[in-house]
Design an enzyme around this catalytic site. Structure first.
Site, mmCIF file in Angstrom:
data_model
loop_
_atom_site.group_PDB
_atom_site.id
_atom_site.type_symbol
_atom_site.label_atom_id
_atom_site.label_comp_id
_atom_site.label_asym_id
_atom_site.label_seq_id
_atom_site.Cartn_x
_atom_site.Cartn_y
_atom_site.Cartn_z
ATOM 1 N N TYR A 53 46.989 128.567 75.387
ATOM 2 C CA TYR A 53 46.808 128.612 73.934
ATOM 3 C C TYR A 53 45.742 129.653 73.597
ATOM 4 C CZ TYR A 53 49.484 124.239 73.845
ATOM 5 O OH TYR A 53 50.468 123.285 73.986
ATOM 6 N N LEU A 210 56.012 117.414 63.726
ATOM 7 C CA LEU A 210 56.316 117.665 62.311
ATOM 8 C C LEU A 210 57.206 118.893 62.128
ATOM 9 C CD1 LEU A 210 52.757 116.969 60.866
ATOM 10 C CD2 LEU A 210 54.671 115.378 61.106
ATOM 11 N N GLY A 212 56.792 121.965 63.899
ATOM 12 C CA GLY A 212 56.181 123.233 64.277
ATOM 13 C C GLY A 212 55.264 123.788 63.207
ATOM 14 N N ALA A 216 56.052 122.629 59.344
ATOM 15 C CA ALA A 216 55.511 121.285 59.117
ATOM 16 C C ALA A 216 55.339 120.989 57.632
ATOM 17 C CB ALA A 216 54.178 121.129 59.844
#
Length: 286
Positions: A53, A210, A212, A216
């Protein structure tokens, strides 16, 4: 917040996904730290991250480092916070995602994550995604070795199918505690994995619950029944979505991504939302 179980650990029934704070469109660090602190204040004790990430090739582990700093700076008790990270997925820095499931790489990645998180043992370490170039048993075997060496407290897998879940359970000697797969109103194909985890008593952690990062906020407009149920309860469609997932099985612990304090607070409120059997049936059929 109500709690659920990962291995021998009790965690809040809603976790925090850290990815939006470190990839494309990420906010400034001050807002990210405020989001993590808001989650902790709301009773979140599971924070999900990964060494992949990040945006640029030179900042591997950006999200791990961010979360470690934010938790360390929090003024309250964080002794029960379980930080879950992952290895085996990489971002070269050009926007692409690549794979490396070799045992040698996974062990090096774990060591690097340990250093960034500043812990003696990682709370939950998960094999991020199967690498078709490496036999699955070899990759999971590396996770077993890390568990045996005491470098990780709990072991999990991500993006796995039912056969891989069973295989990982065998390789880990019954010590597989979590499966992190994509699951949302839009993406239902992980229902068999969810059901298997419920049968085996393994935590199921839906990622992008949700829909992405980009979608979302549009959940209610994409799935009208979630908006209808939300209106009846005076809450957001996102709360309804998470409450619907929580009702599926006691092993489900959604990890919605967030980069704003208000969104994680809204997500946590889903643990207090009680949906009727008729509402759950309607949502299942959406």
């Amino acid at each position: 917040m109500q709690t659920r179980t990962i291995g021998e650990a009790q965690v809040g029934a809603i976790g925090l996904g850290g990815m939006p704070m470190s990839i494309e469109g990420r906010p400034d660090e001050r807002r990210s730290v405020a989001t993590i602190h808001a989650a902790l204040e709301a009773g979140v004790t599971l924070i999900d991250t990964a060494d992949a990430y990040h945006l640029h090739a030179h900042e591997v582990g950006h999200n791990e480092s961010l979360i470690a700093r934010a938790v360390a700076e929090y003024g309250g008790d964080t002794s029960d916070v379980l930080i879950a990270t992952k290895g085996g997925h990489l971002r070269p820095g050009d926007g692409s995602w690549t794979l490396n499931g070799s045992p040698e790489y996974l062990k090096k990645a774990c060591d690097a994550s340990l250093e960034r998180l500043g812990v003696e043992a990682i709370g939950l370490y998960q094999f991020h995604r199967p690498d078709p170039r490496v036999p699955y048993a070899e990759s999971v075997g590396a996770i077993r070795d890390l568990l045996d060496a005491g470098k990780i407290r709990f072991a999990g897998i991500s993006n796995a199918d039912p056969d891989q879940i069973r295989q990982a359970g065998e390789i880990l000697g019954g010590r597989l505690v979590s499966v992190q797969n994509q699951f949302s109103p839009k993406f239902r194909s992980s229902e068999p994995e969810l059901e298997l985890c419920a049968e085996l008593g393994i935590a199921f952690l839906p990622w992008s619950p949700l829909g992405g990062i980009a979608q979302a906020g549009e959940l209610g407009s994409r799935f009208a029944v979630f908006a209808d149920v939300a209106q009846a309860h005076g809450v957001s469609p996102q709360q309804v979505c998470l409450a619907w997932m929580l009702a599926k099985a006691p092993v489900v612990i959604p990890i919605p991504g967030s980069s704003r304090p208000e969104t994680i607070r809204d997500s946590v409120a889903a643990t207090e939302l009680k949906l009727s059997a008729e509402e759950l049936t309607r949502l299942d059929a959406a």
